[in-house]
Design a protein around this motif. Structure first.
Motif, mmCIF file in Angstrom:
data_model
loop_
_atom_site.group_PDB
_atom_site.id
_atom_site.type_symbol
_atom_site.label_atom_id
_atom_site.label_comp_id
_atom_site.label_asym_id
_atom_site.label_seq_id
_atom_site.Cartn_x
_atom_site.Cartn_y
_atom_site.Cartn_z
ATOM 1 N N LYS A 116 46.709 50.760 39.371
ATOM 2 C CA LYS A 116 46.598 49.488 40.146
ATOM 3 C C LYS A 116 45.897 50.101 41.422
ATOM 4 O O LYS A 116 45.085 49.661 42.123
ATOM 5 N N ASP A 117 46.618 51.079 41.957
ATOM 6 C CA ASP A 117 46.467 51.539 43.304
ATOM 7 C C ASP A 117 44.795 52.277 43.132
ATOM 8 O O ASP A 117 44.054 52.234 44.311
ATOM 9 N N PHE A 118 44.649 53.033 41.948
ATOM 10 C CA PHE A 118 43.269 53.645 42.182
ATOM 11 C C PHE A 118 42.021 52.493 41.969
ATOM 12 O O PHE A 118 40.975 52.866 42.650
ATOM 13 N N THR A 119 42.414 51.429 41.370
ATOM 14 C CA THR A 119 41.383 50.438 41.328
ATOM 15 C C THR A 119 41.148 49.569 42.450
ATOM 16 O O THR A 119 39.702 49.552 42.801
ATOM 17 N N GLN A 120 42.218 49.616 43.376
ATOM 18 C CA GLN A 120 41.788 49.416 44.700
ATOM 19 C C GLN A 120 40.773 50.160 45.670
ATOM 20 O O GLN A 120 39.893 49.911 46.140
ATOM 21 N N THR A 121 41.123 51.595 45.402
ATOM 22 C CA THR A 121 40.282 52.594 45.893
ATOM 23 C C THR A 121 38.723 52.568 45.280
ATOM 24 O O THR A 121 37.802 52.567 46.227
ATOM 25 N N LEU A 122 38.657 52.166 44.049
ATOM 26 C CA LEU A 122 37.446 52.178 43.301
ATOM 27 C C LEU A 122 36.506 51.133 43.757
ATOM 28 O O LEU A 122 35.504 51.146 43.760
ATOM 29 N N VAL A 123 37.371 49.907 44.028
ATOM 30 C CA VAL A 123 36.639 48.576 44.334
ATOM 31 C C VAL A 123 35.959 48.907 45.969
ATOM 32 O O VAL A 123 34.754 48.479 46.065
ATOM 33 N N LYS A 124 36.736 49.448 46.671
ATOM 34 C CA LYS A 124 36.101 49.907 48.054
ATOM 35 C C LYS A 124 34.744 50.960 47.881
ATOM 36 O O LYS A 124 33.733 50.595 48.527
ATOM 37 N N PHE A 125 35.034 51.849 46.888
ATOM 38 C CA PHE A 125 34.005 52.885 46.626
ATOM 39 C C PHE A 125 32.770 51.984 45.843
ATOM 40 O O PHE A 125 31.684 52.375 46.610
ATOM 41 N N TYR A 126 33.014 51.406 45.120
ATOM 42 C CA TYR A 126 31.687 50.521 44.474
ATOM 43 C C TYR A 126 31.327 49.510 45.361
ATOM 44 O O TYR A 126 29.898 49.629 45.548
ATOM 45 N N ASN A 127 31.821 48.972 46.454
ATOM 46 C CA ASN A 127 31.072 48.147 47.240
ATOM 47 C C ASN A 127 30.581 48.865 48.251
ATOM 48 O O ASN A 127 29.413 48.206 48.834
#
Length: 567
Positions: free
Chosen positions: A214-225
């Motif tokens: 869950k924590d990494f998903t938040q990081t990945l969303v920011k990265f992707y955006n």
């Protein structure tokens, strides 16, 4: 993959006893054992109390139901449950047969015969009564129905197919199946896999039930955006390994695409990429080939600077990390913005500056973790012994507890310092030292440099003698122990394990069956029974011998990862 030894098993003798020549279904019906003659038979060793068993049983049920039409496959449940109510409740979820719970002697005899030391365990016997494999759990997880009839030849054939597929890998070969050529969006729309061809694609393996994911998903969303804002042609495909649909739905609430829930390609891809941990983000290049097996750490450390994950970019980032490592100090590890202190058990703040120039152990642990609670007394003993020799030494507890009260309770039993509960520095340190599991201990030198990230193992093996954990010191220590070990007998007898002799053996980590303390390094060990004694415990009273050990299985289980093993 382990297979049979050529012994032909008579099923009535194997599964029956006395006047009982039948097995039972969960509705109480009796089925004669001799009707299984000529069928492929799976012996399923499992228990309702075992989490890994609970997760594996649905997989086996699905395979069983798909094979039911063949008429030549059957499964027999051999329970490790501790009472009949638990057995009945668990068995009600199974569409196959079982040895009656009341027949403890037969259940135990079959476990001993097949040397079952951990559950779930699945032994497959062919139509002639010979064992095909005793690694059926792995086969079913990895190949499902495709693995049938679970012979060595069939598994070898499937492995050869996989190797051939890797040579001709493309985005379509990875993501398209015989029944599906699309992915789904968070809104439930279908998107053709062909729309991703020619793009840089990340395959995101995750278990949304896990906090780390869950924590990494938040990081990945920011990265992707951020990449999308820059106009980069990069896409992500979610490969969910969640067991429950609600967790899948929570995980798919993201701006990218996904394989459908419980799509068979999910497990297939996890095996294909030899998945070791989640979260994992595999990068597929523009040509459909694997560019990088896992870039999660690169993204956590460097953000969009890690893109596009090329060999040149990776080399550039490695140089940056090398410079950071050479410049590492205790302050760079423990000081963050305005937070420049650790705490005592009283709550008093201790400035990080007061710790500079000391030997520091960073102790990653949690109250809820049984191995952590088991290791703590050993660490406390080593702490006091080291402090008596060198007062310029300290331990800092870095908690993974889930609430303040658990943290307070656990920390109150420790004689050292800690980061406050919920401190954001914990996430940075876990990432910095690649902490994958707890307990873990990282040793930091007086100059602030990392000495070792495996200090826990060293303390288990040597106690306070491992200090100061440097390579040079440990080399001298190992030489001393090796010299000492030469004077030990190769085998000993022990009143704690009268069944067999114990052989002097090198072991990674174990729990001494004598004093129940953890150990690492040398052990006096019975391989057949998975029985260990510390040298100090084994050598109290022993008699050197040359006899070979015999097989015997001990009762009592402990859960570890995806299997519950006997302690």
């Amino acid at each position: 993959m382990a297979h049979g030894d050529g012994v032909t098993h008579d099923l009535v003798s194997l599964l029956g006893s006395g006047d009982r020549d039948f097995l039972v279904r969960n509705n109480g019906d009796q089925v004669k054992i001799n009707t299984l003659s000529g069928k492929i038979l799976g012996l399923y060793f499992s228990g309702s109390w075992c989490g890994p068993c609970r997760r594996f049983t649905p997989y086996l049920v699905e395979v069983y139901q798909e094979l039911a039409s063949k008429g030549d496959f059957e499964v027999v449940f051999i329970s490790s449950d501790r009472d009949e109510e638990s057995f009945s409740g668990y068995f009600s979820e199974m569409p196959w047969l079982a040895v009656p719970f009341s027949d403890l002697e037969t259940r135990k005899g079959v476990k001993d015969l097949f040397k079952v030391r951990g559950i779930p365990h699945f032994v497959v016997i062919d139509a002639n009564g010979k064992v095909c494999t005793d690694q059926g759990v792995v086969v079913v997880r990895e190949y499902g129905v495709e693995g049938y009839p679970f012979t060595a030849e069939r598994i070898s054939f499937l492995k050869e197919q996989e190797e051939a597929a890797k040579k001709d890998q493309s985005l379509s070969s990875l993501l398209v199946s015989s029944s599906r050529d699309y992915l789904i969006s968070s809104e439930g729309n279908k998107v053709s896999v062909s729309e991703l061809e020619g793009k840089l694609v990340g395959l995101y393996f995750t278990l949304n039930i896990r906090k780390a994911c869950k924590d990494f998903t938040q990081t990945l969303v920011k990265f992707y955006n951020s990449l999308k804002e820059k106009g980069e042609d990069f896409e992500i495909v979610l490969i969910s390994l969640d067991f429950e649909e609600e967790h899948f739905k929570e995980g798919i609430a993201v701006p990218w695409l996904a394989l459908p829930f419980k799509d068979k390609n999910c497990e297939k891809l996890a095996r294909y990429f030899e998945l070791e941990t989640v979260p994992t983000l595999v990068i597929i290049g523009h040509d459909g080939k694997t560019l990088h097996p896992n870039v999660t750490e690169l993204i956590e450390e460097h953000g969009i600077e890690a893109y596009p994950f090329s060999a040149e970019k990776i080399a550039e980032l490695a140089e940056i990390e090398k410079v950071k490592l050479e410049a590492q100090t205790l302050e760079s590890l423990l000081v963050s913005e305005d937070t420049d202190f650790v705490i005592e058990t009283s709550g008093a703040k201790v400035p990080v500056s007061e710790l500079v120039g000391k030997h520091i152990l960073l102790y990653f642990s949690a109250h809820w973790c049984p191995p952590c609670r088991s290791f703590l007394p050993k660490l406390i003993t080593a702490y006091h012994e080291i402090k008596a020799k060198d007062n310029a030494f300290e331990v800092i507890f870095i908690s993974s507890d889930r609430d303040q009260s658990s943290f307070d309770d656990f920390f109150s039993s420790m004689p050292w310092l800690a980061l406050p509960f919920g401190d954001p520095r914990k996430a940075f340190l876990q990432r910095k030292f690649k902490i994958q599991g707890i307990p873990a201990v990282v040793a930091i030198s007086p100059t602030g440099k990392t000495v070792t990230t495996t200090a826990r193992k060293l303390i288990l093996a040597h106690g306070a003698d491992a200090f100061p954990f440097t390579e040079e010191h440990l080399k001298h220590l190992e030489e001393k122990i090796e010299q000492e070990a030469k004077g030990w007998p190769e085998k000993v007898k022990s009143e704690l394990h009268v069944e067999h002799d114990l052989a002097r053996t090198r072991r990674n980590e174990y729990v001494c069956n004598g004093c129940r303390d953890s150990g690492s390094g040398w052990s006096f060990y019975c391989k057949e029974c998975d029985f260990d004694l510390h040298p100090k415990c084994a050598l109290k009273n022993n008699e050197a011998t040359k006899d070979d050990p015999e097989t015997k299985t001990k009762e009592g289980y402990v859960c570890d990862g995806d299997v519950c093993r006997k302690a």
